[in-house]
Write a protein that holds these residues in place. Sequence first.
Motif, PDB file in Angstrom:
ATOM      1  N   THR A 116      28.649 -38.465  60.974  1.00  0.00           N
ATOM      2  CA  THR A 116      27.439 -38.848  60.264  1.00  0.00           C
ATOM      3  C   THR A 116      26.540 -37.615  60.188  1.00  0.00           C
ATOM      4  O   THR A 116      26.674 -36.696  61.000  1.00  0.00           O
ATOM      5  CB  THR A 116      26.706 -39.985  60.988  1.00  0.00           C
ATOM      6  OG1 THR A 116      26.426 -39.585  62.332  1.00  0.00           O
ATOM      7  CG2 THR A 116      27.554 -41.245  61.030  1.00  0.00           C
ATOM      8  N   SER A 117      25.645 -37.600  59.234  1.00  0.00           N
ATOM      9  CA  SER A 117      24.815 -36.409  59.020  1.00  0.00           C
ATOM     10  C   SER A 117      23.554 -36.794  58.258  1.00  0.00           C
ATOM     11  O   SER A 117      23.455 -37.891  57.716  1.00  0.00           O
ATOM     12  CB  SER A 117      25.618 -35.374  58.215  1.00  0.00           C
ATOM     13  OG  SER A 117      25.950 -35.895  56.936  1.00  0.00           O
ATOM     14  N   GLY A 118      22.611 -35.869  58.232  1.00  0.00           N
ATOM     15  CA  GLY A 118      21.454 -36.003  57.360  1.00  0.00           C
ATOM     16  C   GLY A 118      21.743 -35.252  56.074  1.00  0.00           C
ATOM     17  O   GLY A 118      22.225 -34.123  56.117  1.00  0.00           O
ATOM     18  N   GLY A 119      21.468 -35.856  54.923  1.00  0.00           N
ATOM     19  CA  GLY A 119      21.735 -35.198  53.645  1.00  0.00           C
ATOM     20  C   GLY A 119      20.501 -34.447  53.157  1.00  0.00           C
ATOM     21  O   GLY A 119      19.382 -34.708  53.596  1.00  0.00           O
ATOM     22  N   ILE A 120      20.716 -33.482  52.264  1.00  0.00           N
ATOM     23  CA  ILE A 120      19.583 -32.801  51.611  1.00  0.00           C
ATOM     24  C   ILE A 120      19.758 -32.951  50.110  1.00  0.00           C
ATOM     25  O   ILE A 120      20.726 -32.426  49.528  1.00  0.00           O
ATOM     26  CB  ILE A 120      19.512 -31.305  51.984  1.00  0.00           C
ATOM     27  CG1 ILE A 120      19.491 -31.112  53.503  1.00  0.00           C
ATOM     28  CG2 ILE A 120      18.250 -30.677  51.380  1.00  0.00           C
ATOM     29  CD1 ILE A 120      19.300 -29.669  53.935  1.00  0.00           C
ATOM     30  N   GLY A 121      18.849 -33.690  49.514  1.00  0.00           N
ATOM     31  CA  GLY A 121      18.875 -33.867  48.057  1.00  0.00           C
ATOM     32  C   GLY A 121      19.998 -34.747  47.568  1.00  0.00           C
ATOM     33  O   GLY A 121      20.396 -34.655  46.402  1.00  0.00           O
ATOM     34  N   LEU A 122      20.552 -35.579  48.430  1.00  0.00           N
ATOM     35  CA  LEU A 122      21.660 -36.478  48.056  1.00  0.00           C
ATOM     36  C   LEU A 122      21.240 -37.920  48.274  1.00  0.00           C
ATOM     37  O   LEU A 122      20.453 -38.221  49.180  1.00  0.00           O
ATOM     38  CB  LEU A 122      22.899 -36.203  48.920  1.00  0.00           C
ATOM     39  CG  LEU A 122      23.522 -34.812  48.894  1.00  0.00           C
ATOM     40  CD1 LEU A 122      24.670 -34.753  49.897  1.00  0.00           C
ATOM     41  CD2 LEU A 122      24.024 -34.474  47.493  1.00  0.00           C
ATOM     42  N   GLU A 123      21.809 -38.812  47.472  1.00  0.00           N
ATOM     43  CA  GLU A 123      21.678 -40.244  47.681  1.00  0.00           C
ATOM     44  C   GLU A 123      22.264 -40.589  49.062  1.00  0.00           C
ATOM     45  O   GLU A 123      23.387 -40.179  49.366  1.00  0.00           O
ATOM     46  CB  GLU A 123      22.488 -40.938  46.581  1.00  0.00           C
ATOM     47  CG  GLU A 123      22.352 -42.428  46.469  1.00  0.00           C
ATOM     48  CD  GLU A 123      20.983 -42.833  45.920  1.00  0.00           C
ATOM     49  OE1 GLU A 123      20.587 -43.965  46.227  1.00  0.00           O
ATOM     50  OE2 GLU A 123      20.336 -42.011  45.220  1.00  0.00           O
ATOM     51  N   PRO A 124      21.528 -41.335  49.913  1.00  0.00           N
ATOM     52  CA  PRO A 124      22.124 -41.747  51.203  1.00  0.00           C
ATOM     53  C   PRO A 124      23.446 -42.480  50.977  1.00  0.00           C
ATOM     54  O   PRO A 124      23.575 -43.250  50.021  1.00  0.00           O
ATOM     55  CB  PRO A 124      21.066 -42.682  51.792  1.00  0.00           C
ATOM     56  CG  PRO A 124      19.779 -42.213  51.203  1.00  0.00           C
ATOM     57  CD  PRO A 124      20.114 -41.765  49.809  1.00  0.00           C
ATOM     58  N   GLY A 125      24.415 -42.210  51.837  1.00  0.00           N
ATOM     59  CA  GLY A 125      25.740 -42.812  51.678  1.00  0.00           C
ATOM     60  C   GLY A 125      26.729 -41.884  50.996  1.00  0.00           C
ATOM     61  O   GLY A 125      27.929 -42.166  50.959  1.00  0.00           O
TER      62      GLY A 125
ATOM     63  N   CYS B  22      31.710 -35.837  56.367  1.00  0.00           N
ATOM     64  CA  CYS B  22      30.590 -36.593  56.948  1.00  0.00           C
ATOM     65  C   CYS B  22      29.874 -37.390  55.869  1.00  0.00           C
ATOM     66  O   CYS B  22      29.670 -36.906  54.750  1.00  0.00           O
ATOM     67  CB  CYS B  22      29.576 -35.642  57.583  1.00  0.00           C
ATOM     68  SG  CYS B  22      30.153 -34.868  59.099  1.00  0.00           S
ATOM     69  N   VAL B  23      29.446 -38.577  56.240  1.00  0.00           N
ATOM     70  CA  VAL B  23      28.591 -39.356  55.354  1.00  0.00           C
ATOM     71  C   VAL B  23      27.134 -39.004  55.672  1.00  0.00           C
ATOM     72  O   VAL B  23      26.806 -38.677  56.817  1.00  0.00           O
ATOM     73  CB  VAL B  23      28.876 -40.866  55.532  1.00  0.00           C
ATOM     74  CG1 VAL B  23      28.410 -41.378  56.897  1.00  0.00           C
ATOM     75  CG2 VAL B  23      28.237 -41.677  54.416  1.00  0.00           C
ATOM     76  N   THR B  24      26.270 -39.035  54.668  1.00  0.00           N
ATOM     77  CA  THR B  24      24.841 -38.791  54.898  1.00  0.00           C
ATOM     78  C   THR B  24      24.140 -40.139  55.077  1.00  0.00           C
ATOM     79  O   THR B  24      24.329 -41.058  54.282  1.00  0.00           O
ATOM     80  CB  THR B  24      24.207 -38.031  53.721  1.00  0.00           C
ATOM     81  OG1 THR B  24      24.322 -38.806  52.521  1.00  0.00           O
ATOM     82  CG2 THR B  24      24.904 -36.696  53.510  1.00  0.00           C
ATOM     83  N   LEU B  25      23.360 -40.251  56.154  1.00  0.00           N
ATOM     84  CA  LEU B  25      22.689 -41.527  56.459  1.00  0.00           C
ATOM     85  C   LEU B  25      21.312 -41.623  55.806  1.00  0.00           C
ATOM     86  O   LEU B  25      20.751 -42.717  55.700  1.00  0.00           O
ATOM     87  CB  LEU B  25      22.533 -41.697  57.972  1.00  0.00           C
ATOM     88  CG  LEU B  25      23.825 -41.708  58.806  1.00  0.00           C
ATOM     89  CD1 LEU B  25      23.494 -41.962  60.275  1.00  0.00           C
ATOM     90  CD2 LEU B  25      24.799 -42.762  58.295  1.00  0.00           C
TER      91      LEU B  25
END
Lengths: 290, 290
Positions: free
Chosen positions: A120-129, A248-251
Amino acid sequence: MNPHLASMPEDFLYHFALGTKTHDLQAMFGDVKFVCVGGSANRMKAFGQFIHGELGLNGDSSDIRDICEGTDRYCMYKIGPVLSISHGMGVPSISIMLHELIKLLHHAKCRDVIIIRMGTSGGIGLEPGTVVITGTAVDSFFQPQFEQIILGKVITHSTELDKDLALLLLNCGQEIPDFQTIIGNTMCTHDFYEGQGRLDGALCSFSNKEKQEYLKNAYEAGVRNIEMESAVFAAMCHRCDLKAAVVCVTLLNRLDGDQITTPHEVLVEYQMRPQKLVSRFMKQQLELLK
Amino acid sequence: MNPHLASMPEDFLYHFALGTKTHDLQAMFGDVKFVCVGGSANRMKAFGQFIHGELGLNGDSSDIRDICEGTDRYCMYKIGPVLSISHGMGVPSISIMLHELIKLLHHAKCRDVIIIRMGTSGGIGLEPGTVVITGTAVDSFFQPQFEQIILGKVITHSTELDKDLALLLLNCGQEIPDFQTIIGNTMCTHDFYEGQGRLDGALCSFSNKEKQEYLKNAYEAGVRNIEMESAVFAAMCHRCDLKAAVVCVTLLNRLDGDQITTPHEVLVEYQMRPQKLVSRFMKQQLELLK
């Protein structure tokens, strides 16, 4: 890779509670083709059960047994040619696991193993998921390198990952219509709060404006998600000539906030996405081997 | 400590699965006086059960419940005024736990809390089983500091620990005749194998002679044991003005070898030693409060 190993009468993999004198590692692990690793013990057990069904193996998937039950540092499940192992959180925790895993694969005489971190990860500028397959793992300065201190000297390792493997995984992701899959750079930090520019830790020494600037600079450097293990994972696999990938998915989208307040059921579905993608990939590869 | 926290409508402690909107943290934790933390979830559960007996509390000690059962990242038990929490392995893992713990204590309006890390370690020049109370936590260069990267800048923090608390703990140790207790410097590394000068990892880039020199230099700098969490633990507690101590047992003498091959029963008894010492200390302090 380590000239000292050959002269050791026994090798006890302490954090796995497995050893060359007490276990026949070749009989136990000789047929392993894929190793999937992730932070959470529960998630890696669930992945083992999921893969058991996906590979159509005999027996009840709920019966899979933790091979490392002699310790609570990591858990490990073997499902046909797939090993599923937890690694805890952060670079030191995954590095201990990788040292012992790589020695285990060596003692078991495994060949052509592919290793994939699903996280799992934190996204930057991406739709969560969104699922991010790591192009390059970078450090907190956006550099493709991992720094390690050995006997009081700073050593720098490359964090290069297998580009062909990343593209094969991207293709698998694009075959699944339920979610977006992209390739992007992954920033690996040693801290979840201040180190990732979060304002909501116990301590915070910067402003929201400084945080936003840092995350925007990261985006401009190609960083699409942030987690805490990819750099040492890439560096160690590279040094040991193991084909490796990080999925990784972004949460959440860190440009919008710091707290993870998405409902539990949604997070559970997000966490299944890397598993579905990697499962599809492994099934395709096993078909090719037939 | 963090000016941003006051303006947050809710604080969800993600890795504890506890939040200010979903839980009455003051009612749950307001009476906490001691927080004991350690790497292994099983060990911190066993410590909770042990303390339940030592404090003579009502009820069955085997009934203690994991307060963080909504997640598998950490486990947490409350036994009267004592919290027992696991933190996994390495600086990043314990730092996430400490951020959320310190916020929890803040939300619960706890006062005068003492926090003690009880762990395992490799000793230098000590009989295995010796308990080391950390005088100063030092880095891989034997310096009393912790380096952190925040928004791409390297920040250095002091790793000073409470000297009076260390002496009180030493006194408690000296009252227990079964084992040796000393005060010494503790080196905190980010890697268990190469980073601690071990020859038995999957990778090793140095000779036995270079290893021995490094460990001897560490000894001369006052280092008596090596583990993987003390520096960030000391630095964060110092920044938050929390009284803190580190009490670790040594499982082996690193001048004699790298592998931990001591029989399981002996290791289990070693791991009880910091627990016995800390239990004696807490009972003395609670007597004084009466």
